[in-house]
Design a protein around this motif. Structure first.
Motif, PDB file in Angstrom:
ATOM      1  N   VAL B  94       0.891  -1.159   0.000  1.00 45.01           N
ATOM      2  CA  VAL B  94       0.000   0.000   0.000  1.00 45.01           C
ATOM      3  C   VAL B  94       0.923   1.201   0.000  1.00 45.01           C
ATOM      4  CG1 VAL B  94      -1.631   1.307   1.410  1.00 45.01           C
ATOM      5  CG2 VAL B  94      -1.911  -1.164   1.136  1.00 45.01           C
ATOM      6  N   PRO B  95       1.026   1.913  -1.121  1.00 34.24           N
ATOM      7  CA  PRO B  95       2.068   2.933  -1.273  1.00 34.24           C
ATOM      8  C   PRO B  95       2.098   3.981  -0.173  1.00 34.24           C
ATOM      9  CG  PRO B  95       1.020   2.511  -3.377  1.00 34.24           C
ATOM     10  CD  PRO B  95       0.241   1.754  -2.355  1.00 34.24           C
ATOM     11  N   SER B  96       0.955   4.260   0.434  1.00 34.79           N
ATOM     12  CA  SER B  96       0.925   5.374   1.386  1.00 34.79           C
ATOM     13  C   SER B  96       1.451   4.993   2.758  1.00 34.79           C
ATOM     14  CB  SER B  96      -0.514   5.876   1.540  1.00 34.79           C
ATOM     15  OG  SER B  96      -1.306   4.829   2.074  1.00 34.79           O
ATOM     16  N   GLN B  97       1.840   3.734   2.978  1.00 34.37           N
ATOM     17  CA  GLN B  97       2.324   3.368   4.305  1.00 34.37           C
ATOM     18  C   GLN B  97       3.280   2.193   4.218  1.00 34.37           C
ATOM     19  OE1 GLN B  97      -1.693   2.706   5.835  1.00 34.37           O
ATOM     20  NE2 GLN B  97      -1.202   0.541   6.147  1.00 34.37           N
ATOM     21  N   VAL B  98       3.929   1.916   5.354  1.00 32.74           N
ATOM     22  CA  VAL B  98       4.946   0.858   5.387  1.00 32.74           C
ATOM     23  C   VAL B  98       4.309  -0.529   5.374  1.00 32.74           C
ATOM     24  CG1 VAL B  98       6.742  -0.194   6.819  1.00 32.74           C
ATOM     25  CG2 VAL B  98       6.637   2.295   6.545  1.00 32.74           C
ATOM     26  N   HIS B  99       3.326  -0.723   6.275  1.00 33.65           N
ATOM     27  CA  HIS B  99       2.730  -2.053   6.402  1.00 33.65           C
ATOM     28  C   HIS B  99       1.410  -2.131   5.648  1.00 33.65           C
ATOM     29  CE1 HIS B  99       5.752  -3.222   9.253  1.00 33.65           C
ATOM     30  NE2 HIS B  99       5.478  -2.174  10.014  1.00 33.65           N
ATOM     31  N   VAL B 100       1.120  -3.320   5.209  1.00 38.01           N
ATOM     32  CA  VAL B 100      -0.160  -3.571   4.549  1.00 38.01           C
ATOM     33  C   VAL B 100      -1.243  -3.684   5.629  1.00 38.01           C
ATOM     34  CG1 VAL B 100      -1.426  -5.309   3.215  1.00 38.01           C
ATOM     35  CG2 VAL B 100       0.947  -4.756   2.619  1.00 38.01           C
ATOM     36  N   PRO B 101      -2.388  -3.058   5.449  1.00 42.77           N
ATOM     37  CA  PRO B 101      -3.460  -3.202   6.449  1.00 42.77           C
ATOM     38  C   PRO B 101      -3.814  -4.672   6.658  1.00 42.77           C
ATOM     39  CG  PRO B 101      -4.045  -1.542   4.813  1.00 42.77           C
ATOM     40  CD  PRO B 101      -2.786  -2.197   4.341  1.00 42.77           C
ATOM     41  N   TYR B 102      -4.056  -5.019   7.903  1.00 42.69           N
ATOM     42  CA  TYR B 102      -4.371  -6.408   8.237  1.00 42.69           C
ATOM     43  C   TYR B 102      -5.636  -6.868   7.500  1.00 42.69           C
ATOM     44  CZ  TYR B 102      -5.258 -10.564  11.000  1.00 42.69           C
ATOM     45  OH  TYR B 102      -5.492 -11.848  11.386  1.00 42.69           O
ATOM     46  N   GLY B 103      -5.556  -8.042   6.871  1.00 38.92           N
ATOM     47  CA  GLY B 103      -6.740  -8.594   6.196  1.00 38.92           C
ATOM     48  C   GLY B 103      -6.967  -8.056   4.802  1.00 38.92           C
ATOM     49  N   ALA B 104      -6.025  -7.267   4.282  1.00 41.30           N
ATOM     50  CA  ALA B 104      -6.238  -6.719   2.941  1.00 41.30           C
ATOM     51  C   ALA B 104      -5.972  -7.815   1.918  1.00 41.30           C
ATOM     52  CB  ALA B 104      -5.314  -5.536   2.701  1.00 41.30           C
ATOM     53  N   ARG B 105      -7.029  -8.267   1.282  1.00 36.92           N
ATOM     54  CA  ARG B 105      -6.861  -9.256   0.228  1.00 36.92           C
ATOM     55  C   ARG B 105      -8.120  -9.283  -0.621  1.00 36.92           C
ATOM     56  NH1 ARG B 105      -4.698 -13.534   1.071  1.00 36.92           N
ATOM     57  NH2 ARG B 105      -5.637 -14.673  -0.627  1.00 36.92           N
ATOM     58  N   VAL B 106      -7.987  -9.825  -1.806  1.00 37.34           N
ATOM     59  CA  VAL B 106      -9.157 -10.071  -2.644  1.00 37.34           C
ATOM     60  C   VAL B 106      -9.209 -11.564  -2.934  1.00 37.34           C
ATOM     61  CG1 VAL B 106      -9.204  -7.793  -3.717  1.00 37.34           C
ATOM     62  CG2 VAL B 106      -7.865  -9.622  -4.781  1.00 37.34           C
ATOM     63  N   VAL B 107     -10.384 -12.024  -3.311  1.00 34.98           N
ATOM     64  CA  VAL B 107     -10.535 -13.446  -3.609  1.00 34.98           C
ATOM     65  C   VAL B 107      -9.757 -13.783  -4.875  1.00 34.98           C
ATOM     66  CG1 VAL B 107     -12.174 -15.277  -4.201  1.00 34.98           C
ATOM     67  CG2 VAL B 107     -12.787 -13.544  -2.499  1.00 34.98           C
ATOM     68  N   SER B 108      -9.046 -14.903  -4.806  1.00 38.59           N
ATOM     69  CA  SER B 108      -8.343 -15.432  -5.969  1.00 38.59           C
ATOM     70  C   SER B 108      -8.996 -16.766  -6.294  1.00 38.59           C
ATOM     71  CB  SER B 108      -6.872 -15.640  -5.624  1.00 38.59           C
ATOM     72  OG  SER B 108      -6.250 -16.432  -6.610  1.00 38.59           O
ATOM     73  N   TYR B 109      -9.311 -17.005  -7.539  1.00 42.34           N
ATOM     74  CA  TYR B 109     -10.084 -18.199  -7.913  1.00 42.34           C
ATOM     75  C   TYR B 109      -9.191 -19.263  -8.543  1.00 42.34           C
ATOM     76  CZ  TYR B 109     -14.074 -15.112  -7.224  1.00 42.34           C
ATOM     77  OH  TYR B 109     -14.992 -14.259  -6.683  1.00 42.34           O
ATOM     78  N   PRO B 110      -9.492 -20.539  -8.247  1.00 45.52           N
ATOM     79  CA  PRO B 110      -8.746 -21.622  -8.912  1.00 45.52           C
ATOM     80  C   PRO B 110      -8.933 -21.532 -10.425  1.00 45.52           C
ATOM     81  CG  PRO B 110     -10.026 -22.493  -7.071  1.00 45.52           C
ATOM     82  CD  PRO B 110     -10.461 -21.072  -7.267  1.00 45.52           C
ATOM     83  N   VAL B 111      -7.872 -21.757 -11.146  1.00 47.35           N
ATOM     84  CA  VAL B 111      -7.909 -21.629 -12.606  1.00 47.35           C
ATOM     85  C   VAL B 111      -7.139 -22.797 -13.229  1.00 47.35           C
ATOM     86  CG1 VAL B 111      -5.904 -20.095 -12.585  1.00 47.35           C
ATOM     87  CG2 VAL B 111      -7.433 -20.069 -14.552  1.00 47.35           C
ATOM     88  N   ARG B 112      -7.593 -23.243 -14.389  1.00 45.12           N
ATOM     89  CA  ARG B 112      -6.906 -24.284 -15.147  1.00 45.12           C
ATOM     90  C   ARG B 112      -6.881 -23.853 -16.610  1.00 45.12           C
ATOM     91  NH1 ARG B 112      -6.465 -25.861 -10.693  1.00 45.12           N
ATOM     92  NH2 ARG B 112      -7.027 -27.871  -9.758  1.00 45.12           N
ATOM     93  N   GLU B 113      -5.782 -24.137 -17.269  1.00 45.45           N
ATOM     94  CA  GLU B 113      -5.713 -23.874 -18.690  1.00 45.45           C
ATOM     95  C   GLU B 113      -5.550 -25.221 -19.380  1.00 45.45           C
ATOM     96  OE1 GLU B 113      -2.665 -21.060 -19.680  1.00 45.45           O
ATOM     97  OE2 GLU B 113      -3.615 -20.544 -21.584  1.00 45.45           O
ATOM     98  N   LYS B 114      -6.519 -25.567 -20.224  1.00 48.60           N
ATOM     99  CA  LYS B 114      -6.454 -26.852 -20.929  1.00 48.60           C
ATOM    100  C   LYS B 114      -6.604 -26.553 -22.412  1.00 48.60           C
ATOM    101  CE  LYS B 114      -7.014 -29.710 -17.261  1.00 48.60           C
ATOM    102  NZ  LYS B 114      -6.101 -30.759 -16.870  1.00 48.60           N
ATOM    103  N   GLY B 115      -5.563 -26.825 -23.178  1.00 50.94           N
ATOM    104  CA  GLY B 115      -5.648 -26.480 -24.595  1.00 50.94           C
ATOM    105  C   GLY B 115      -5.856 -24.977 -24.691  1.00 50.94           C
ATOM    106  N   SER B 116      -6.860 -24.551 -25.421  1.00 56.02           N
ATOM    107  CA  SER B 116      -7.046 -23.111 -25.560  1.00 56.02           C
ATOM    108  C   SER B 116      -8.147 -22.563 -24.665  1.00 56.02           C
ATOM    109  CB  SER B 116      -7.325 -22.761 -27.016  1.00 56.02           C
ATOM    110  OG  SER B 116      -8.562 -23.310 -27.402  1.00 56.02           O
ATOM    111  N   PHE B 117      -8.629 -23.390 -23.729  1.00 53.33           N
ATOM    112  CA  PHE B 117      -9.669 -22.916 -22.818  1.00 53.33           C
ATOM    113  C   PHE B 117      -9.082 -22.572 -21.453  1.00 53.33           C
ATOM    114  CE2 PHE B 117     -12.758 -23.337 -25.776  1.00 53.33           C
ATOM    115  CZ  PHE B 117     -13.536 -24.469 -25.832  1.00 53.33           C
TER     116      PHE B 117
END
Lengths: 330, 357
Positions: B94-117
């Protein structure tokens, strides 16, 4: 090209469950009177996906079809496992499996289908009696993976007759093994005496256990109890007689007459109407058909009292009609 | 179980515990790609190691779309205040401070790449680990030439599955695309079901080819050929068709076309159709590729106005009557309904698959 010529575009539809020949790749004695068979496609192709509670038909002969719960892992697409209890007093299906199916033999298999699906819930009570453990095994794996709270109460005549105790050992803090010869009958009053909202109860085993469990779950919230029968329930005297009645097949527009002594499903088959069936005893649920009009005479072992009263569905392999005519969604 | 009272095609009737195609491989690069599927807004990007990240498209700070930001050194930098996320969703700066605020995250989803999908799992992540997305080999293997595209249809995804599993609309909607076997006493339609899939199959008596088949295969118009078609509801996310023309003896070469359609719900009233068509003949012939593109796109374009009109009027709510040939589509609705009931627990949707619970 002109369109809409009704006779030119009319076609017949044949509706069936998936069926194939599988090979026995493993056979193990799991307890006194219980063998497990592992089945695979002889070409190595993956088998149809299934979920806990599913079962398959083994087509042992023209007139010998038996249903067995899948008790292996749904995550293995290449192998299916079933557990078979030798029922010496039965009509020979389990004897045929025990005595004639060896590793390397092929057997015709139909399905899978699932009338005992595991629904998402934060907690479960699993109650298994004897060979009723088979559909429950993949359920406890799924419940664990989902992070749900669960307990399994597993009853049987004696430990030597109870299959899969070795596999259950890894869940020892969730599993209560209750052999009749050591501890008596399963203490259902303790297990089910206090309803807990949000908990689902899954039960499979002999008729006595199922009836008793139904009794104790009457005080629980509606929809709590899910059970699977392997054998037909003793029926009360039928509500209607054995007289003839008409069945209107809504989709094909065909009307057939069902004479005394012949099941709806047999008449449909004779008239070229495709419908699924398996046990022919009103236990497995394969033939369950939606009723659009008329009053069925229910003779199956699956529907609850409420379901019978609503007359929304019926098992067409055994049930008949209280009205002159039934309209079915076929 | 059979039921004519089909679930409403205007509600969120898609199971979350399922792999869905979110994009094709060539769409995901070093630019942030915003895409909405299953009602969720996502941002996709490709890391330098070739892997793909999929995050919720919403900064944890003041909800700015992350897709408006930048990808720098495999990290997504929010345009508004510079909050910086890795592809695991963790906020690492977080550019405005040294430490990242506690709990700062966004959901990341499982992903697979198979062929061109590119497939994504929007449900319980623990369940994604035990199942892999479908991976039709014809879309990857040598010996097959592939073409494809994507189209957005303003209709619920189950209307697309219903249309894909149905053969009886062809003489009415696609009269110029079909050989005479469809309208001169078609063969029996065999429908096969299992707990989680349904497929149809039929084999036609020998008949002459239609123009596009002749142009694609090079087989003459004045001969007759046996044709076979199979279609499968593979999952709520995918329908696959195989169409074979059996060439003349002695080799009886099978000219096969495999048509793969991903039906990805954008929301209850819109679906993203990502499609690929593979063939095992005339692989190098570009004119065949373009002719087939016209056939596939043209066929889908013929269905589209009907499906959109049905959706605009309430989308399939209240099917009162079914025909015998609808057994496959009815089964697909039952499979989806069972998945929804299983996933949503006791508060199921109501419908044939939910009736006992």
């Amino acid at each position: 090209m002109s369109t809409g010529e009704a006779s030119g575009t009319a076609m017949s539809t044949v509706f069936s469950e998936r069926r194939g020949d599988l090979v026995v790749v493993a056979r193990e004695v799991r307890a006194d009177g219980v063998v497990s068979l592992t089945l695979a496609d002889p070409t190595g192709a993956p088998l149809p996906a299934w979920t806990p509670g599913a079962h398959i038909d083994l087509l042992l002969d023209d007139d010998l079809v038996r249903q067995y719960s899948l008790c292996g892992s749904p995550d293995d697409p290449h192998r299916w496992r079933i557990g078979v209890l030798l029922n010496a007093g039965g009509r020979g299906g389990s004897q045929r499996v025990h005595e004639t199916l060896e590793v390397g033999d092929e057997v015709a298999v139909r399905g899978p289908r699932n009338h005992f699906p595991l629904h998402a819930a934060p907690s479960y009570v699993f109650i298994a009696g004897g060979i009723g453990i088979t559909p429950i095994l993949p359920m406890i794996t799924a419940a664990t993976a989902a992070g749900a709270d669960w307990r399994l109460y597993y009853g049987g005549r004696s430990k030597p007759t109870m299959a899969f105790l070795d596999e259950l050992a890894q869940h020892s803090d969730h599993v209560v093994v209750w052999p009749d010869d050591e501890r008596g009958m399963l203490p259902l009053e303790e297990i089910l005496g206090t309803p807990v909202d949000g908990t689902l109860v899954y039960c499979c085993g002999p008729e006595g256990l199922l009836s008793a469990t139904e009794g104790w779950c009457a005080a629980w919230p509606s929809g709590t109890l899910h059970l699977e029968r392997f054998a037909a329930k003793q029926q009360a005297a039928p509500a209607a007689g054995e007289g003839a009645f008409d069945v209107v097949c809504q989709r094909s527009g065909v009307t057939v007459s069902v004479p005394p002594g012949t099941s709806i499903i047999d008449v449909l088959e004779a008239n070229g109407v495709s419908a699924l069936s398996s046990c022919m005893e009103g236990v497995c649920g394969t033939c369950e058909t939606r009723v659009l009009d008329g009053r069925p005479d229910h003779r199956d072992s699956l529907l609850t009292e409420d379901e019978r009263e609503s007359n929304e569905y019926m098992m067409i392999c055994v049930s008949r009609s209280r009205s002159e005519r039934l309209v079915l969604d076929l | 179980m059979t039921g004519s009272s089909l679930p409403a095609a205007d509600a969120a009737n898609y199971p979350l515990n399922c792999w869905y195609v979110v994009a094709t491989s060539d769409e995901v690069g070093s630019d942030l790609l915003a895409r909405q599927i299953l009602g969720e807004r996502l941002v996709l990007f490709r890391r330098r190691d070739g892997g793909i990240g999929v995050l919720a498209d919403r900064c944890a700070h003041r909800a700015a779309p992350l897709s408006m930001g930048s990808l720098i050194d495999d990290q997504v930098v929010c345009r508004y205040h510079g909050f910086t996320y890795t592809s695991s969703g963790a906020c690492v700066r977080v550019p405005s401070q040294v430490h990242v605020p506690y709990g700062a995250r966004v959901v990341s989803y499982p992903v697979r790449e198979k062929g061109s999908f590119v497939w994504v799992w929007l449900g319980n992540p623990a369940r994604s680990a035990t199942t892999e997305p479908a991976d039709p080999p014809e879309l990857r293997d040598d010996g097959w030439a592939t073409l494809g595209g994507s189209v957005r249809v303003a209709a619920n995804y189950m209307l697309l599955h219903d249309n894909a599993l149905d053969r009886t609309h062809f003489p009415y909607v696609h009269p110029h695309r079909i050989h005479r076997g469809y309208v001169e006493g078609p063969p029996p339609l065999t429908i096969e079901v299992s707990e989680t899939t349904v497929s149809y199959r039929r084999t036609f008596a020998p008949a002459p080819l239609v123009d596009w088949q002749h142009e694609a295969t090079g087989l003459p118009l004045d001969a007759t050929y046996v044709q076979r078609e199979v279609g499968t509801f593979v999952s709520p996310a995918l329908h696959v068709d195989e169409m074979d023309i059996i060439g003349p003896e002695p080799d009886g070469q099978v000219f096969r076309g495999v048509f793969v359609r991903a039906f990805t719900p954008i929301d209850p009233a819109n679906t993203l159709v990502i499609w690929r068509a593979a063939r095992n003949y005339a692989q190098a012939d570009e004119s065949v590729t373009e002719r087939l593109r016209e056939v596939y796109e043209g066929t889908m374009a013929e269905d589209q106005p009907l499906l959109e009109a049905i959706q605009a009027r309430g989308g399939g709510v209240g099917h009162d009557v079914s025909a015998v040939a609808d057994a496959a589509t009815i089964r697909a609705y039952q499979i989806v309904d069972a998945l929804l009931t299983e996933e949503r627990g006791r508060a199921g949707r109501g419908g044939p698959g939910d009736r006992r619970h």
